[in-house]
Design a protein around this motif. Structure first.
Motif, PDB file in Angstrom:
ATOM      1  N   PRO A 167      43.776 -22.390  33.102  1.00 56.48           N
ATOM      2  CA  PRO A 167      43.452 -21.422  34.532  1.00 56.48           C
ATOM      3  C   PRO A 167      44.480 -20.636  34.927  1.00 56.48           C
ATOM      4  N   PHE A 168      45.663 -21.355  34.684  1.00 55.87           N
ATOM      5  CA  PHE A 168      46.947 -20.586  34.993  1.00 55.87           C
ATOM      6  C   PHE A 168      47.287 -19.205  34.097  1.00 55.87           C
ATOM      7  N   MET A 169      47.065 -19.607  32.704  1.00 54.63           N
ATOM      8  CA  MET A 169      47.053 -18.304  31.893  1.00 54.63           C
ATOM      9  C   MET A 169      46.108 -17.324  32.239  1.00 54.63           C
ATOM     10  N   GLY A 170      44.764 -17.564  32.617  1.00 54.62           N
ATOM     11  CA  GLY A 170      43.693 -16.533  32.895  1.00 54.62           C
ATOM     12  C   GLY A 170      44.241 -15.849  34.108  1.00 54.62           C
ATOM     13  N   PHE A 171      44.750 -16.640  35.077  1.00 53.99           N
ATOM     14  CA  PHE A 171      45.122 -15.948  36.399  1.00 53.99           C
ATOM     15  C   PHE A 171      46.170 -15.026  36.110  1.00 53.99           C
ATOM     16  N   GLY A 172      47.279 -15.286  35.279  1.00 56.97           N
ATOM     17  CA  GLY A 172      48.415 -14.512  34.871  1.00 56.97           C
ATOM     18  C   GLY A 172      47.832 -13.154  33.895  1.00 56.97           C
TER      19      GLY A 172
ATOM     20  N   LEU B  91      36.767   9.618  39.714  1.00 57.82           N
ATOM     21  CA  LEU B  91      37.235   8.588  38.809  1.00 57.82           C
ATOM     22  C   LEU B  91      38.167   7.664  39.560  1.00 57.82           C
ATOM     23  N   VAL B  92      38.730   8.231  40.918  1.00 56.62           N
ATOM     24  CA  VAL B  92      39.518   7.482  41.751  1.00 56.62           C
ATOM     25  C   VAL B  92      38.662   6.264  42.437  1.00 56.62           C
ATOM     26  N   ALA B  93      37.334   6.457  42.434  1.00 59.68           N
ATOM     27  CA  ALA B  93      36.418   5.552  43.105  1.00 59.68           C
ATOM     28  C   ALA B  93      35.958   4.557  41.799  1.00 59.68           C
ATOM     29  N   VAL B  94      36.039   5.051  40.592  1.00 57.08           N
ATOM     30  CA  VAL B  94      35.754   3.934  39.574  1.00 57.08           C
ATOM     31  C   VAL B  94      37.070   3.272  39.242  1.00 57.08           C
ATOM     32  N   MET B  95      38.248   3.836  39.359  1.00 53.69           N
ATOM     33  CA  MET B  95      39.434   2.973  39.377  1.00 53.69           C
ATOM     34  C   MET B  95      39.417   1.847  40.402  1.00 53.69           C
ATOM     35  N   VAL B  96      39.176   2.373  41.863  1.00 54.11           N
ATOM     36  CA  VAL B  96      39.188   1.192  42.877  1.00 54.11           C
ATOM     37  C   VAL B  96      38.072   0.214  42.528  1.00 54.11           C
ATOM     38  N   LEU B  97      36.981   0.517  41.966  1.00 59.27           N
ATOM     39  CA  LEU B  97      35.824  -0.321  41.752  1.00 59.27           C
ATOM     40  C   LEU B  97      36.147  -1.258  40.618  1.00 59.27           C
ATOM     41  N   VAL B  98      37.051  -1.001  39.510  1.00 61.10           N
ATOM     42  CA  VAL B  98      37.691  -1.825  38.601  1.00 61.10           C
ATOM     43  C   VAL B  98      38.531  -3.042  39.357  1.00 61.10           C
ATOM     44  N   ASP B  99      39.279  -2.315  40.073  1.00 59.41           N
ATOM     45  CA  ASP B  99      40.510  -3.322  40.965  1.00 59.41           C
ATOM     46  C   ASP B  99      39.690  -4.198  41.776  1.00 59.41           C
ATOM     47  N   VAL B 100      38.497  -3.713  42.547  1.00 57.92           N
ATOM     48  CA  VAL B 100      37.735  -4.772  43.158  1.00 57.92           C
ATOM     49  C   VAL B 100      37.217  -5.830  42.329  1.00 57.92           C
ATOM     50  N   VAL B 101      36.685  -5.628  41.047  1.00 56.96           N
ATOM     51  CA  VAL B 101      36.057  -6.353  40.141  1.00 56.96           C
ATOM     52  C   VAL B 101      37.207  -7.375  39.678  1.00 56.96           C
ATOM     53  N   LEU B 102      38.452  -6.849  39.317  1.00 61.67           N
ATOM     54  CA  LEU B 102      39.489  -7.707  38.815  1.00 61.67           C
ATOM     55  C   LEU B 102      40.108  -8.633  40.008  1.00 61.67           C
ATOM     56  N   LEU B 103      40.026  -8.127  41.152  1.00 64.44           N
ATOM     57  CA  LEU B 103      40.359  -8.973  42.482  1.00 64.44           C
ATOM     58  C   LEU B 103      39.400 -10.188  42.612  1.00 64.44           C
ATOM     59  N   ALA B 104      38.156  -9.883  42.454  1.00 66.75           N
ATOM     60  CA  ALA B 104      37.046 -10.948  42.418  1.00 66.75           C
ATOM     61  C   ALA B 104      37.527 -12.126  41.491  1.00 66.75           C
ATOM     62  N   LEU B 105      37.872 -11.536  40.273  1.00 65.70           N
ATOM     63  CA  LEU B 105      38.194 -12.415  39.324  1.00 65.70           C
ATOM     64  C   LEU B 105      39.467 -13.233  39.421  1.00 65.70           C
ATOM     65  N   VAL B 106      40.361 -12.603  40.025  1.00 66.65           N
ATOM     66  CA  VAL B 106      41.655 -13.331  40.627  1.00 66.65           C
ATOM     67  C   VAL B 106      41.245 -14.440  41.651  1.00 66.65           C
ATOM     68  N   THR B 107      40.387 -13.852  42.542  1.00 67.58           N
ATOM     69  CA  THR B 107      40.069 -15.012  43.576  1.00 67.58           C
ATOM     70  C   THR B 107      39.267 -16.271  42.942  1.00 67.58           C
ATOM     71  N   ARG B 108      38.563 -15.917  41.780  1.00 67.22           N
ATOM     72  CA  ARG B 108      37.779 -17.201  41.069  1.00 67.22           C
ATOM     73  C   ARG B 108      38.801 -18.008  40.578  1.00 67.22           C
ATOM     74  N   SER B 109      39.714 -17.263  40.033  1.00 72.59           N
ATOM     75  CA  SER B 109      40.836 -18.185  39.003  1.00 72.59           C
ATOM     76  C   SER B 109      41.655 -18.782  40.290  1.00 72.59           C
ATOM     77  N   LEU B 110      42.124 -18.340  41.318  1.00 78.12           N
ATOM     78  CA  LEU B 110      42.635 -18.960  42.533  1.00 78.12           C
ATOM     79  C   LEU B 110      41.852 -20.547  42.840  1.00 78.12           C
ATOM     80  N   LYS B 111      40.444 -20.277  42.843  1.00 77.55           N
ATOM     81  CA  LYS B 111      39.839 -21.587  43.056  1.00 77.55           C
ATOM     82  C   LYS B 111      39.834 -22.475  41.990  1.00 77.55           C
TER      83      LYS B 111
END
Length: 268
Positions: free
Chosen positions: A188-193, A237-257
């Protein structure tokens, strides 16, 4: 002195969060507006033709994610090795080499890019764009590796040395111990990093701009296109990049859990 009501503190905190998110929301909204406009008035062939006219976008769309994946893999392996050294140095209170190994993460990005460029200038000129992209991946991994190492050091604290001793007495080799005992706790720590390393790579501008040579990566291409107001495509493309960041942020939140609630039964 009267105590500030809790509702007022919550209201001030909400206003602060909204103030911080307002620029991101405005950029995302503008990009989404252009994205929907492009999809409504253009078909796939027209979009591909628009991408073809912007000579820097199409290669950047392919190369930037590939570099991010390479950085994630390299930084994960690098961070794991670094975390082993850090454990050794922390026990012996050797803090200077620890801080020296974390220097790429602590240095300003433009300074690190200048150092890599000066150190590998002749090599980059000889190798061309391919070697320049390799230098981008190496420098971004150098930034992310100390961060992953610090996260993994937290994971190593959950590894009981008594398990290793018991496994050695039972006849297990070091690789089996790592695969069956240690890695399930560190995963889990490796995935988060790894997710954080990918976020750092996708959003990096300075290192990509300094080391990629003639190749234009996505952050540089988008920033240049938006600044010059060349085409609505860049705003999309800015919107797409922000959307990608939001998805990655959701994965980070899941990793923190997962870090907060480690699974039992690691030997299963």
């Amino acid at each position: 002195m009267s105590r500030v009501p809790s509702w007022m503190l919550q209201f001030i905190g909400l206003l602060l969060v909204l103030f911080l998110l307002l620029p991101i929301g405005a950029i995302f909204g503008l990009g989404l507006y252009y994205t929907l406009g492009i999809f409504l008035v253009a078909d796939a062939s027209q979009m591909m033709a628009a991408l073809g006219k912007e000579s820097g976008i199409a290669p950047a769309l392919l190369q930037t994610p590939l570099i991010a994946i390479a950085v994630t893999l390299l930084a994960s392996a690098w961070g794991l090795a670094l975390s082993l050294l850090w454990r050794h140095w922390i026990v012996r209170r050797h803090y200077f080499p620890l801080m020296a190994s974390a220097l790429p993460f602590l240095l300003p990005r433009f300074g690190l890019g200048a150092l890599f460029l000066l150190a590998c200038l002749k090599l980059a000129q000889w190798g061309g764009n391919a070697l320049g992209l390799a230098l981008v991946a190496a420098s971004q991994a150098a930034v992310a590796a100390p961060l992953i190492a610090a996260i993994l050091c937290l994971g190593w604290r959950r590894v009981d040395p008594a398990w290793r001793e018991a496994a050695l007495e039972a006849g297990a080799d070091e690789m089996t111990i790592f695969r069956r005992l240690t890695f399930p706790l560190l995963k889990p720590f490796m995935g988060f990093g790894a997710i954080l390393a990918m976020i750092l790579s996708l959003g990096d501008f300075y290192l990509g701009n300094a080391l990629s040579g003639d190749t234009l990566l996505l952050p540089g291409a988008i920033l240049s296109g938006v600044a010059q107001n060349v085409s609505p495509l860049y705003h999309a493309l800015v919107a797409v990049m922000v959307l990608v960041d939001v998805v990655l942020l959701a994965l980070v939140t899941r990793s923190l859990k997962r870090l907060a609630h480690p699974r039992n039964g690691i030997l299963s």
